[in-house]
Structures are given as C-alpha cells and as structure tokens.
Design an enzyme around this catalytic site. Sequence first.
Site, mmCIF file in Angstrom:
data_model
loop_
_atom_site.group_PDB
_atom_site.id
_atom_site.type_symbol
_atom_site.label_atom_id
_atom_site.label_comp_id
_atom_site.label_asym_id
_atom_site.label_seq_id
_atom_site.Cartn_x
_atom_site.Cartn_y
_atom_site.Cartn_z
ATOM 1 N N HIS A 119 -22.816 6.239 60.770
ATOM 2 C CA HIS A 119 -24.286 6.174 60.720
ATOM 3 C C HIS A 119 -24.889 7.521 61.130
ATOM 4 C CE1 HIS A 119 -23.653 1.670 61.802
ATOM 5 N NE2 HIS A 119 -23.995 1.710 60.535
ATOM 6 N N LYS A 137 -28.953 -14.578 62.793
ATOM 7 C CA LYS A 137 -27.769 -13.833 63.242
ATOM 8 C C LYS A 137 -28.176 -12.941 64.399
ATOM 9 C CE LYS A 137 -25.879 -10.795 60.504
ATOM 10 N NZ LYS A 137 -25.360 -10.050 59.339
ATOM 11 N N ARG A 151 -19.743 3.761 51.260
ATOM 12 C CA ARG A 151 -18.362 4.047 51.631
ATOM 13 C C ARG A 151 -17.415 3.761 50.475
ATOM 14 N NH1 ARG A 151 -19.319 0.411 56.778
ATOM 15 N NH2 ARG A 151 -20.270 -0.627 55.026
ATOM 16 N N SER A 154 -19.040 -0.828 61.622
ATOM 17 C CA SER A 154 -19.446 -1.486 62.867
ATOM 18 C C SER A 154 -18.557 -2.698 63.133
ATOM 19 C CB SER A 154 -20.905 -1.939 62.791
ATOM 20 O OG SER A 154 -21.765 -0.837 62.761
#
Length: 151
Positions: free
Chosen positions: A17, A41, A90, A128
Amino acid sequence: MKIAVFPGSFDPVTRGHESIVRRSLPLFDKIVVAIGVNADKSGYFPLEKRMEWLKQAFHDLPQVSVESYNGLTVDFCKKTGADYIIRGLRTSADFEFERSVAQVNLKLVPEIETVFLLTLPEYVMVTSSIVREVHRHGGNIDQFIPEQISI
Ligand code: ADP
C-alpha cells in the site's frame, strides 16, 4: 486541483500500500487514503488502529490525508472533491475483480476515473490477509509493514 482517493481496508497497511501511495504522489496534488467501513465486516484490527498506522506511515507527506467512510466509494469521492480513484494491481485475479468495480463506478459517476498502478515485483505477495495470518500465529510481520509503524 487533482485529488485522488485511495480506498481500501488497510487491515493492516502494508509496504505494498505504502509503495502505491508514494508512487502516486507525482500524479496528484492531494491523496486521501480512505478506509471503507463495512457494517457487516468489522475487520481484524480495530478501525482506530488502522487509521493511526496509516497516519504514521504517511506522516512525512503533507499532501496525504487519512479518513474513513461508510457507503459507496464514489459518494465519498464526490464529498471529498476527488475525480480519481487509485487502485493497485498485483495479479490477473486482481485485474478481473478491479475491472468490474471500476466499470460499475464509471456507470455510477462517469466523471470519476480509476487509475491503476502495477505492484512492484517485490510486493506482489504482500497482502493484508497474509500479514494478518502471520500475525495471528505469532510470526514477525515487520518486513511487510511500513518501517515507520510497529504493530
Ligand atoms: P480492499 O479490501 O479494498 O482490496 P486492501 O486494503 O486489501 O483493500 O487494498 C487496497 C488497495 O491496495 C487495492 O487496490 C489493492 O489492490 C492494493 N494493494 C494491496 N496490496 C498491495 C500490494 N502488495 N501492492 C500493490 N497494491 C496493493
């Protein structure tokens, strides 16, 4: 003024990040790193901690601010005055997912463009979720998170 929002969960912020934000600096006058809060969440790390680590990670950059928001990212962009959304890519799986989100966002608000930056090769595996997994089992995560923070 070119304002961009970099939205995400940042649960927690990683060197991947950080690299995206620092590489985006020449493109925008202001970057708002924004944690999207999802009512269903709660996240692994508390929102307050995630905000604090982001602030520490970008403490040296006056053009970067950190916020959180509920609801649609495009609505937060409108509120912030941002015409751009930054996302990192990614893998090809990221691309497939991000394409749908970006195309829906364009339908919702055609004025807001999503700008994609490719991950640096050394950060492709830094996610993460993997950092959380290592942390959960007591492993050392220092090499994956920004040098300026300690978790
Ligand atoms: P989200 O739940 O919205 O994917 P994340 O916090 O996982 O939130 O990611 C926020 C943004 O950062 C996404 O665009 C993601 O692709 C990007 N990102 C995550 N990890 C990396 C990395 N290692 N390199 C580059 N970009 C990354």
